[in-house]
Motif scaffolding. Structure first.
Motif, short mmCIF file in Angstrom:
data_model
loop_
_atom_site.label_atom_id
_atom_site.label_comp_id
_atom_site.label_asym_id
_atom_site.label_seq_id
_atom_site.Cartn_x
_atom_site.Cartn_y
_atom_site.Cartn_z
N LEU A 1 82.76 75.44 7.93
CA LEU A 1 81.60 74.63 7.57
C LEU A 1 80.94 75.21 6.32
O LEU A 1 80.54 74.47 5.42
CB LEU A 1 80.59 74.58 8.72
CG LEU A 1 79.29 73.82 8.41
CD1 LEU A 1 79.56 72.36 8.06
CD2 LEU A 1 78.30 73.93 9.56
N ALA B 1 75.67 71.81 14.22
CA ALA B 1 75.74 71.07 12.97
C ALA B 1 75.03 69.73 13.13
O ALA B 1 75.07 69.11 14.19
CB ALA B 1 77.20 70.84 12.58
N SER B 2 74.39 69.28 12.06
CA SER B 2 73.79 67.95 12.07
C SER B 2 74.90 66.91 11.99
O SER B 2 76.06 67.22 11.67
CB SER B 2 72.85 67.79 10.88
OG SER B 2 73.58 67.72 9.67
N GLU C 1 69.57 66.02 5.28
CA GLU C 1 70.89 65.83 5.88
C GLU C 1 71.40 67.10 6.56
O GLU C 1 72.36 67.05 7.33
CB GLU C 1 71.90 65.43 4.79
CG GLU C 1 71.50 64.23 3.95
CD GLU C 1 72.01 62.92 4.52
OE1 GLU C 1 72.35 62.89 5.71
OE2 GLU C 1 72.06 61.94 3.76
N LEU C 2 70.77 68.24 6.28
CA LEU C 2 71.23 69.51 6.80
C LEU C 2 70.65 69.80 8.17
O LEU C 2 69.55 69.36 8.51
CB LEU C 2 70.84 70.64 5.84
CG LEU C 2 71.44 70.57 4.43
CD1 LEU C 2 70.80 71.63 3.54
CD2 LEU C 2 72.95 70.74 4.48
N LEU D 1 80.34 73.11 2.88
CA LEU D 1 79.02 72.96 2.25
C LEU D 1 79.02 73.59 0.87
O LEU D 1 78.39 73.07 -0.06
CB LEU D 1 77.94 73.59 3.13
CG LEU D 1 77.72 72.91 4.49
CD1 LEU D 1 76.65 73.67 5.29
CD2 LEU D 1 77.33 71.46 4.34
N SER E 1 75.26 64.66 9.78
CA SER E 1 75.71 64.57 8.39
C SER E 1 76.62 65.75 8.04
O SER E 1 77.63 65.58 7.34
CB SER E 1 74.52 64.53 7.43
OG SER E 1 73.82 63.31 7.56
N GLU E 2 76.28 66.95 8.50
CA GLU E 2 77.13 68.11 8.25
C GLU E 2 78.50 67.93 8.91
O GLU E 2 79.53 68.24 8.32
CB GLU E 2 76.47 69.37 8.79
CG GLU E 2 75.29 69.87 7.96
CD GLU E 2 74.59 71.04 8.62
OE1 GLU E 2 74.05 71.89 7.88
OE2 GLU E 2 74.58 71.14 9.87
N ARG E 3 78.48 67.41 10.14
CA ARG E 3 79.74 67.21 10.86
C ARG E 3 80.62 66.17 10.13
O ARG E 3 81.83 66.35 9.99
CB ARG E 3 79.44 66.75 12.28
CG ARG E 3 80.59 66.92 13.26
CD ARG E 3 80.15 66.53 14.67
NE ARG E 3 79.04 67.34 15.12
CZ ARG E 3 79.16 68.56 15.64
NH1 ARG E 3 80.36 69.10 15.75
NH2 ARG E 3 78.11 69.23 16.03
#
Length: 223
Positions: free
Chosen positions: A66, A88-89, A81-82, A70, A91-93
């Motif tokens: 991850l 993980a959010s 979004e973070l 990023l 959006s991160e996922r």
């Protein structure tokens, strides 16, 4: 002001999920395909190799992956979004899964695999036209019928490798948005749209081919 005081460093560019993934994919593929020079090409190859090895994991299973995802984003994800906690959010996922699949897609590519405006369903419809062995529709149907997010992602990765074989690209910014929606209660809309695009694309291509065929002119002779 003392003469040795440095001006503040400019803030890095930030974007929503679509902008971050689309921009990053476009930059990485330009580097990978050699349009930015050999040094940038080598950098992109290394970065895509790291992302490719992370495909199939979750951010929680592979926190370093991850971090790599990023770190590869230019522009960066907006703060909203973070994530802020120990998971993980969404959006991160979605960014993680989209960029790892993009890395799979770009392996040995000789043309862009991030193609702005082309949905995942449309890309699969193009594959159906080009190389349909009879097993593609059942595999695509299995993705649409999958009962959980991880199963859908497993099917999606398998289908991306088929797209790679035919060098058919898709819009990874849009794909990331769709992956994020698939993790929510609104997933039905994405699956419906993918299914429609898969079904309609072959018909549109046939119609385009028919309209582009030259009109035959029969010569006549005067008796």
């Amino acid at each position: 002001m003392p003469s040795d005081t440095l001006p503040p460093a400019p803030s890095p560019a930030r974007a929503d999920l679509y902008g971050a993934i689309a921009g990053s994919a476009a930059t990485l593929q330009a580097q990978y395909l050699g349009s930015r020079g050999q040094r940038q090409q080598a950098h992109a190859r290394g970065q895509l190799a790291v992302l490719r090895r992370s495909a199939g994991f979750t951010p929680e299973q592979h926190p370093l992956a991850l971090q790599s995802v990023l770190d590869s984003l230019h522009p960066l994800l907006e703060d909203g979004e973070l994530g802020t906690g120990d998971t993980a959010s969404r959006s991160e996922r979605a960014a993680f899964d989209a960029m790892c699949m993009f890395a799979l897609h770009m392996q040995s590519a000789t043309r862009p695999m991030h193609v702005s405006g082309r949905s995942f369903g449309s890309a699969m419809g193009m594959l159906r036209i080009r190389n349909d062995s009879g097993s593609l529709k059942p595999r695509f149907d299995a993705l649409l019928a999958a009962r959980n997010e991880r199963a859908r992602l497993t099917h999606a990765r398998s289908l991306v490798t088929l797209l790679r074989g035919e060098q058919i690209g898709l819009d990874y910014g849009r794909f990331a948005q769709d992956l994020r929606t698939l993790a929510s209660s609104a997933r039905g809309g994405v699956l419906l749209r993918w299914g429609r695009d898969f079904a309609v694309m072959p018909r549109r291509e046939r119609e385009r081919d028919q309209t582009s065929e030259p009109t035959s002119i029969t010569a006549t002779t005067t008796p």
